[in-house]
Write a protein that holds these residues in place. Sequence first.
Motif, PDB file in Angstrom:
ATOM      1  N   ARG A 250       0.849  -1.208   0.000  1.00 39.24           N
ATOM      2  CA  ARG A 250       0.000   0.000   0.000  1.00 39.24           C
ATOM      3  C   ARG A 250       0.882   1.253   0.000  1.00 39.24           C
ATOM      4  O   ARG A 250       1.904   1.283   0.689  1.00 39.24           O
ATOM      5  CB  ARG A 250      -0.889   0.027   1.236  1.00 39.24           C
ATOM      6  CG  ARG A 250      -1.539  -1.298   1.523  1.00 39.24           C
ATOM      7  CD  ARG A 250      -3.032  -1.266   1.343  1.00 39.24           C
ATOM      8  NE  ARG A 250      -3.451  -2.635   1.018  1.00 39.24           N
ATOM      9  CZ  ARG A 250      -4.558  -2.957   0.372  1.00 39.24           C
ATOM     10  NH1 ARG A 250      -5.371  -2.011  -0.041  1.00 39.24           N
ATOM     11  NH2 ARG A 250      -4.856  -4.190   0.099  1.00 39.24           N
ATOM     12  N   ASP A 251       0.456   2.239  -0.753  1.00 41.90           N
ATOM     13  CA  ASP A 251       1.204   3.491  -0.753  1.00 41.90           C
ATOM     14  C   ASP A 251       0.713   4.382   0.390  1.00 41.90           C
ATOM     15  O   ASP A 251      -0.099   3.962   1.211  1.00 41.90           O
ATOM     16  CB  ASP A 251       1.129   4.179  -2.126  1.00 41.90           C
ATOM     17  CG  ASP A 251      -0.300   4.576  -2.502  1.00 41.90           C
ATOM     18  OD1 ASP A 251      -1.169   4.612  -1.601  1.00 41.90           O
ATOM     19  OD2 ASP A 251      -0.551   4.821  -3.693  1.00 41.90           O
ATOM     20  N   SER A 252       1.203   5.629   0.419  1.00 43.33           N
ATOM     21  CA  SER A 252       0.892   6.485   1.575  1.00 43.33           C
ATOM     22  C   SER A 252      -0.598   6.807   1.660  1.00 43.33           C
ATOM     23  O   SER A 252      -1.099   7.213   2.700  1.00 43.33           O
ATOM     24  CB  SER A 252       1.713   7.767   1.494  1.00 43.33           C
ATOM     25  OG  SER A 252       1.429   8.382   0.249  1.00 43.33           O
ATOM     26  N   LEU A 253      -1.327   6.618   0.564  1.00 40.15           N
ATOM     27  CA  LEU A 253      -2.777   6.842   0.604  1.00 40.15           C
ATOM     28  C   LEU A 253      -3.535   5.533   0.816  1.00 40.15           C
ATOM     29  O   LEU A 253      -4.729   5.453   0.552  1.00 40.15           O
ATOM     30  CB  LEU A 253      -3.240   7.510  -0.690  1.00 40.15           C
ATOM     31  CG  LEU A 253      -2.650   8.891  -0.967  1.00 40.15           C
ATOM     32  CD1 LEU A 253      -3.053   9.368  -2.352  1.00 40.15           C
ATOM     33  CD2 LEU A 253      -3.097   9.883   0.093  1.00 40.15           C
ATOM     34  N   ASN A 254      -2.795   4.502   1.248  1.00 36.94           N
ATOM     35  CA  ASN A 254      -3.380   3.183   1.507  1.00 36.94           C
ATOM     36  C   ASN A 254      -3.945   2.533   0.247  1.00 36.94           C
ATOM     37  O   ASN A 254      -4.912   1.780   0.304  1.00 36.94           O
ATOM     38  CB  ASN A 254      -4.453   3.281   2.598  1.00 36.94           C
ATOM     39  CG  ASN A 254      -4.681   1.928   3.257  1.00 36.94           C
ATOM     40  OD1 ASN A 254      -3.769   1.087   3.285  1.00 36.94           O
ATOM     41  ND2 ASN A 254      -5.881   1.697   3.742  1.00 36.94           N
ATOM     42  N   ARG A 255      -3.335   2.855  -0.887  1.00 30.86           N
ATOM     43  CA  ARG A 255      -3.807   2.247  -2.142  1.00 30.86           C
ATOM     44  C   ARG A 255      -2.823   1.155  -2.550  1.00 30.86           C
ATOM     45  O   ARG A 255      -1.604   1.347  -2.478  1.00 30.86           O
ATOM     46  CB  ARG A 255      -3.877   3.307  -3.251  1.00 30.86           C
ATOM     47  CG  ARG A 255      -4.721   4.512  -2.875  1.00 30.86           C
ATOM     48  CD  ARG A 255      -4.681   5.558  -3.969  1.00 30.86           C
ATOM     49  NE  ARG A 255      -3.319   5.803  -4.423  1.00 30.86           N
ATOM     50  CZ  ARG A 255      -3.002   6.462  -5.532  1.00 30.86           C
ATOM     51  NH1 ARG A 255      -3.950   6.935  -6.309  1.00 30.86           N
ATOM     52  NH2 ARG A 255      -1.744   6.637  -5.872  1.00 30.86           N
ATOM     53  N   ALA A 256      -3.368   0.015  -3.013  1.00 27.41           N
ATOM     54  CA  ALA A 256      -2.492  -1.079  -3.448  1.00 27.41           C
ATOM     55  C   ALA A 256      -1.955  -0.755  -4.837  1.00 27.41           C
ATOM     56  O   ALA A 256      -2.524  -1.143  -5.848  1.00 27.41           O
ATOM     57  CB  ALA A 256      -3.257  -2.387  -3.466  1.00 27.41           C
ATOM     58  N   THR A 257      -0.854  -0.015  -4.882  1.00 22.16           N
ATOM     59  CA  THR A 257      -0.304   0.380  -6.184  1.00 22.16           C
ATOM     60  C   THR A 257       1.121  -0.115  -6.369  1.00 22.16           C
ATOM     61  O   THR A 257       1.711   0.073  -7.422  1.00 22.16           O
ATOM     62  CB  THR A 257      -0.287   1.917  -6.325  1.00 22.16           C
ATOM     63  OG1 THR A 257       0.398   2.445  -5.185  1.00 22.16           O
ATOM     64  CG2 THR A 257      -1.688   2.498  -6.406  1.00 22.16           C
ATOM     65  N   GLU A 258       1.673  -0.678  -5.310  1.00 17.40           N
ATOM     66  CA  GLU A 258       3.081  -1.095  -5.389  1.00 17.40           C
ATOM     67  C   GLU A 258       3.217  -2.599  -5.191  1.00 17.40           C
ATOM     68  O   GLU A 258       2.301  -3.272  -4.731  1.00 17.40           O
ATOM     69  CB  GLU A 258       3.898  -0.356  -4.317  1.00 17.40           C
ATOM     70  CG  GLU A 258       4.033   1.138  -4.573  1.00 17.40           C
ATOM     71  CD  GLU A 258       4.704   1.452  -5.921  1.00 17.40           C
ATOM     72  OE1 GLU A 258       5.582   0.671  -6.333  1.00 17.40           O
ATOM     73  OE2 GLU A 258       4.325   2.453  -6.547  1.00 17.40           O
ATOM     74  N   ILE A 259       4.399  -3.083  -5.526  1.00 16.08           N
ATOM     75  CA  ILE A 259       4.684  -4.516  -5.485  1.00 16.08           C
ATOM     76  C   ILE A 259       5.940  -4.756  -4.664  1.00 16.08           C
ATOM     77  O   ILE A 259       6.899  -3.997  -4.765  1.00 16.08           O
ATOM     78  CB  ILE A 259       4.973  -5.009  -6.935  1.00 16.08           C
ATOM     79  CG1 ILE A 259       3.708  -4.975  -7.768  1.00 16.08           C
ATOM     80  CG2 ILE A 259       5.606  -6.379  -6.958  1.00 16.08           C
ATOM     81  CD1 ILE A 259       2.634  -5.892  -7.260  1.00 16.08           C
TER      82      ILE A 259
END
Length: 570
Positions: A250-259
């Motif tokens: 999760r990125d800083s906005l709590n979005r699953a955008t990274e691996i």
Amino acid sequence: MTLKQNPTERDAHVNQLYEQLVEIEQRLIPTGLHVFGRAAELKEKADLLRMVASFDRPEHGARALPEFVAAALGIEDYHELKQANSTSEARELVDGIVVEAVNVFCESGAEAAVNWLSSRTGKDAEQSRPTFLLLAEVSEQLDSNHEMESLLRALRGEYIGPGPGADIVQNPFVLPTGRNTHAVNPYSVPSHIAFVRAKGTADALLRRHFEEHGRYPRALALVLWGLDNIKTQGEGVAQALWLLGVRPVRDSLNRATEIEVIPLEELNRPRIDVVMTVSGIFRDLFTPTMSLLDKAVRRVAALDEPLEMNYVRRNVREKMDAEHGTFDDAVTRVFSNAPGNYGTNVNFMVLQSEWENDSTLGDLFVTRKCFAYTRDSAGRNVEGREARHLLDDALSRVEATYQNIDSFEVGITDVDHYFEYLGGISKAVETRSQSRPAIYLSDSLSSQTRIRSLEETVRLETRAKTLNPKWYEGMLKHGFRGVAEIENHVANTFGWSATADAVDPWIYTEISKTFLLDEAMFQRLMELNPYSVNSLTKRLMEAHERGYWNPDEEILERLRDVLSAPLGQL
Ligand code: BEZ
Ligand code: MG
């Protein structure tokens, strides 16, 4: 079937048969269609509530009822018994008590069920109270039905309250029905739970392939649907990530955008190459998720790892070396329809009997699904670029195809979409790789994950539904429409012959005997809906003509008789 003489073999055989019977018996099936505006019936309700009660619901402080009963009786290995899918007295005892407790609940309410359970297990059953209170809430909502009222509101252009989209068992709070279904935030997918569950499924899938083929699949083709990933908060997506050997971050906005790459030492197996064909609905709903999947494949392909432990890298290398092609082309793995297009049309071609060579069905699948969705090395978005040669190429390496089933309501012979997708892609692989892939399905609905081959799933669905009097009598209560449903099942079963040659001939024989040769049944069907009887018979004849089945003379004669009678006289 030959009877084994050796007593040990014979016992093992009888045991296996018994387990199959139990599997069919325990399969939850819809016994009738949902009638718009009408609440569920009592019997149906008890089955549903038992399923709801069979999962831990930490958000309601409710424990899974079977686990609670097992613990109260001091049966410590219940979880293992269930996992092994074997039958035992202990398991039967627990399951029997659960059935009875839910029946008591249906008849006399939560308090009575808690008391009954307490006297039956000899323990204070206070801990089961949250479970029954949850059932009380679900039960009340099953009894109320606002569908008609909501439809009228919608037609008047008025506001309809929102509700989550899921299966009742997965999320009982989809009730009451008659609300405006909302989806998920695509950035929340896959959820933590989906990722945990997916590991079990992906491991079981690879284990099964390994047991059957002595190695992991060099590449695996995965079908991903939108509604399924809404219902499961992205279990299909999570399975793809596990197979590749990565986890979402999760990125800083709590979005699953990274691996994040899972190290090989932790993974303990090679990274599997995954070719993803996603539905048009998935593409529309899960744009960021498609980027996540694409990012995962690219990251894995670029890892400096031994080729025998990283099949993505190996396959990408191989393609680049063979064709002096680009990394961007060789690494493309996420495919869908052209923007604005939906479906594979394989179902239409099959059901309208419009194909001559089997390969046509796979070619149609590729024609519809060969649009690449990716981001190239320069960071440019590629949204649906036609890339037939890339999908052809990716499929030529595939050794297994797979789809996750997440609902007990809709199975692989209920609708034509499973064979259009999983059947379509399997046929496409067969022609491109010169060999029929292993075809698997998983059942992520129950708390224990089951991987089945397509053939096993067709047999199970046929026995649990099409040939099961409970199922077809449930359908026949709906008269004309019910017969059409039976015919649909036969047509969808036929779809699995056409696309994957996955239907045992006995299935067509038993369908003929049950619906056409049994005189009383035949007359009932004819009175209710002669048109569907005619279509069903035509379909059976087509199965014969296309070589999927070789009926004996008695059956063949019956098929001819039915087809030669003018429809009006039927
Ligand atoms: C989907 O949810 O993506 C889907 C639904 C029905 C048919 C095919 C796909
Ligand atoms: Mg449809």
